[in-house]
Design a protein around this motif. Sequence first.
Motif, mmCIF file in Angstrom:
data_model
loop_
_atom_site.group_PDB
_atom_site.id
_atom_site.type_symbol
_atom_site.label_atom_id
_atom_site.label_comp_id
_atom_site.label_asym_id
_atom_site.label_seq_id
_atom_site.Cartn_x
_atom_site.Cartn_y
_atom_site.Cartn_z
ATOM 1 N N GLN A 113 41.422 -20.285 -30.349
ATOM 2 C CA GLN A 113 40.608 -19.615 -31.366
ATOM 3 C C GLN A 113 39.681 -18.594 -30.741
ATOM 4 O O GLN A 113 39.454 -17.523 -31.305
ATOM 5 C CB GLN A 113 39.822 -20.654 -32.159
ATOM 6 N N ALA A 116 41.638 -15.654 -30.161
ATOM 7 C CA ALA A 116 41.919 -14.963 -31.416
ATOM 8 C C ALA A 116 40.727 -14.128 -31.852
ATOM 9 O O ALA A 116 40.872 -13.010 -32.349
ATOM 10 C CB ALA A 116 42.275 -15.974 -32.503
ATOM 11 N N ILE A 117 39.546 -14.666 -31.605
ATOM 12 C CA ILE A 117 38.354 -13.951 -32.066
ATOM 13 C C ILE A 117 38.119 -12.703 -31.225
ATOM 14 O O ILE A 117 37.616 -11.690 -31.716
ATOM 15 C CB ILE A 117 37.143 -14.905 -32.041
ATOM 16 N N ARG A 119 40.031 -10.545 -30.533
ATOM 17 C CA ARG A 119 40.759 -9.398 -31.055
ATOM 18 C C ARG A 119 39.858 -8.470 -31.862
ATOM 19 O O ARG A 119 40.213 -7.331 -32.113
ATOM 20 C CB ARG A 119 41.877 -9.852 -31.994
ATOM 21 N N LEU B 756 35.239 -21.769 -36.403
ATOM 22 C CA LEU B 756 35.968 -20.687 -35.755
ATOM 23 C C LEU B 756 37.271 -20.414 -36.493
ATOM 24 O O LEU B 756 37.692 -19.260 -36.625
ATOM 25 C CB LEU B 756 36.261 -21.059 -34.300
ATOM 26 N N GLY B 757 37.885 -21.481 -36.974
ATOM 27 C CA GLY B 757 39.126 -21.316 -37.724
ATOM 28 C C GLY B 757 38.920 -20.471 -38.960
ATOM 29 O O GLY B 757 39.747 -19.616 -39.296
ATOM 30 N N PHE B 759 36.886 -18.091 -39.218
ATOM 31 C CA PHE B 759 36.844 -16.698 -38.787
ATOM 32 C C PHE B 759 38.242 -16.192 -38.462
ATOM 33 O O PHE B 759 38.615 -15.080 -38.797
ATOM 34 C CB PHE B 759 35.955 -16.559 -37.547
ATOM 35 N N THR B 760 38.995 -17.056 -37.766
ATOM 36 C CA THR B 760 40.302 -16.611 -37.285
ATOM 37 C C THR B 760 41.261 -16.353 -38.434
ATOM 38 O O THR B 760 41.950 -15.342 -38.466
ATOM 39 C CB THR B 760 40.895 -17.683 -36.366
#
Lengths: 185, 762, 97
Positions: A113, A116-117, A119, B756-757, B759-760
């Motif tokens: 994650q 992913a962030i 990006r 966080l998920g 956000f992702t």
Amino acid sequence: MTYNELPLFYVFHFYFFGIVAIASAIAFVTRKSPVAAALWLVNTMFCLAAMYVLLDAQFIGAMQVLVYAGAIMVVFLFVIMLLNLGHASDLADARGMTWKLVAGFLGLALLAQVFAITRARVPEALVLPENALATQFVRTGAIAPLAGPLFNEYLLAFEVTSVLLLAAVVGAVVLGKRRERTRAH
Amino acid sequence: MLLQHAADAVQAGAGAHPLSGTAAEYLWLVPLLPLLGFVLNGLLSLVSAYRVGPADPGADHDAAHGGGHAVATTHGHATDSGGGAHGDDHHPVVRHRFATLTSIIGPGVLALSFFLAVAIFAAMRGVGGGVHAPFIQSYFAWMPVGDLRINAAFQLDQLSMLMMLIITGVGTLIHIFSVGYMQDDPGYPRYFAYLNLFVFFMLMLVLGANYPVLFVGWEGVGLCSYLLIGFWFSEKANADAGKKAFIVNRIGDFGLLIAMFMLFANLGTLDFVGIAAAAPSQLVFGGALVTAICLFMFLGCAGKSAQIPLYVWLPDAMAGPTPVSALIHAATMVTAGVYLVARSNFLFSLAPAAELTVVLVGALTAIFAATIGLKQWDIKKVLAYSTVSQLGYMFVGVGSGAYVAGVFHLMTHAFFKALLFLGSGSVIFAMHRAYHHTGNHDDAQDMRNMGGLKQYMRTTWILMWIATLAIAGVPFFSGFFSKDEILGGVFLRASEHSTLAQAHWLGIPGTAILYLSYALGLAAAFMTAVYMTRMMLYTFHGPNRTGERERGHLAEAPWTMTGPLVILGVLSAVGGWFNLPALIPLGPVGVLEHWLEPVVGEGALRVTNGAPIEATHSVEYALIGAAVVIAIAGIALAFARLKPDRLVPKAQSPEEHGFERVLANKYYVDEAYDKAVVQPVVATSRGLLWRGVDVGLIDGLTRLIVQSKDDDAAPGTTVPMGGLAARAVGWVGSQVQSGQVGTYAWVLVVGVLFVLGAFTFR
Amino acid sequence: MLTESLFFSAVLFTIGVIGVLTRRNAIIIFMCVELMLNAVNLTFVAFAQVYGVAGQVFVFFVMTVAAAEAAVGLAIIIALFRHRQTVNLSNINLLKG
């Protein structure tokens, strides 16, 4: 800044210290003996200091060695030895294999994650010209450009931090003091 | 960084303004001074809270005998102005120990504010070529969230300047009056603290450069109104009146909030300047959106300015001290709705249907309240309904696009209604003092108990007559000019040239609505003349009905009270000179109209299809003539039909019957609201929420649990489901709460993964 | 070197998290927290190279807070050890109400 333009010497050292830092960190969390763990952590911090220097943060690197590795970690070791916790066999402190696997899975998920962030696009307007920091340091030295904002823009935060340190000192003394037996009045 | 940049940009923009560097730079100080007064008086009030009131006269007494010179003087002064409080059967009158200090701070800060406002006014007048753009001072970024940029900013333009002068000017006079009126009140500093706070919020309301800042002031004045209506909260009726005002206003504020949300959602800004610039191009003229925004906004105005259907709180608000009624419930706060419509002229002029609603509601309120005012006996209730009625006039003005006329009436009304309220306060003060001496417990506000007061209070009598002539619309008094301008404005806009006349409202042509409103306005003007003359006749003329013993104690109020009355009297008489019509050139014509042009000119022109309305002289003469005839006829009718000689005191007066009774009971609107709104809500809360949900459901579940515990003794009995479920939930909860730091760390990390998920996988 | 720094930083941070989750020794957990702080410092320094020196200034504050935290935290551990003769968190459930 594409690292193709960077000298191989530089890139090699950056990767070298990064990999050593990660390896030391893994060793740190897996060692049973607290003393060994602490020493591996010190090693990680030295590597990080080297990376700071490579990232144009020479002063921070020095601070890392002096404050983190030199002071904070020494206090940790001091406490470990004071409490005589150095013997690994005394403690069954790691959790069982199931928990380790679940923790590993959670860690991987977290890592994914975080990647992913990263990006997320950053506003281009804020990006400095290439090597701006390095050229500034060459011109004025590595400390003055830090001291400027620290004592102007962030003066309030700086002062608040000093109060925080004072509070921490007082708190540590109060907590660490051996509680006296209640005297007769 | 970004914020600093924005602030710099704003400052750079302001640097080009002709007002920068003048007294206008101290704009922030105008509201800040009353706030300072609030803090100081509030502190004095808090400090003395433990020893106020008649319960502790001993302390002051001892000090006076102990040779405390200053205290002795204060004490002597109190008995002096109280007219000799000895020997009455009521509690002894003790002046608050900080009364002198409060009397300096309270009106003092207001006077300073007023002088500063005058200086700013002078600076504005001094700008060559006039000030065309508003002068905006941005202090800090209040709500920088996403696209929303709201600065705590004040805006100085001609409209806010005018409001500022009215608020601080009339406010200062009312503060000075209060020094006399409230002199013996145990809550003296508290009173001035609230009053100062009110002025602070009111200034914030009129100075705000965007709707949210205005809304803060809007809510703040509502709070102060609540605090001051319930100032003597030890009586339940007063506290209830405060609550009623607060709750009724919430309904209106809900509308204002919705309007703000819709504005932001569609225009992306809440600044007055930004909306004024964006509205004509981004909102469709006469479209559903802008009409809805304006109607929601008007709901807020109807609450704050006491229009149908939300006017019911204002008559009850008379429970507060009379100067409060003068300042808050006549001169300033209740006109906030009028101010808001005038301020939002860039929106209202785009929505003819909404404007027609405003006009119609205003006209209906004007006539409705005027009829109620005909049969009220409480002197303050007459004035309260008169205020509701006059506010209706102002809405007819601003609603029909005659923004200047509406604001002009707002100003003259502030003068003569403040004078009327303060005059009635002076009367009540005298009546109350007379009753106080003789231990009489009659109603000191009922006109049937007054009569013939002109012999005892000559100054008040003359000044009240001036105000009465002004409000009735007798020529050359201030109300004549402003009321005539409103009625003329709505009449002329009924002609073909305005967007209002071309629009339709629920299928009815706008022309018909405007002519109807004009007729209602004329009728209301007639009734205004009648009920105001009635009030004067019953209060000041005819025989005195106070009673033999009380008569000897009737006297004029001290100079702190008559002084402000005189100033307001002068303003009520000559206030019309601020905006003379072209037909009556007794001085410079249309001063206010030129002054307000930069603010409301564009909106007013849009209503009249781009061309200023020009009436032929004959039409104008006819309009003025009609207004004059109506006013004179009303006064004459009142003189001819009302016989103050035949009136008997309240205790002996007969019951009203027929339509009179309906009027005296205010059309039973309060009763109808009680039946339609209050009682169903109470019944639902009691029957469904309390008996059903609380007692039945929640307590029922608990009872099930208790039973299952009892049943444990007898094995084999079935455990009720409710108890089991509650136990299961409890067990799960207790397992989570292990006290193990490790467990908490695990839960924390899982939580971080979820966040966080979010956000992702957004 | 921004991308590489962020990669190293993320990996170090994750190792710190796994350490906190799997260990029971209070001092080791504490050191894991320090490791996480260091990982964050690395991102600050890396970003400072691109966006300006403010990131490095922030590292100062993180270090100061870490020092304060270490002082108080270790004092708590000492006090705890004095009471229970252990720093194993599975034996300590003072948070249970």
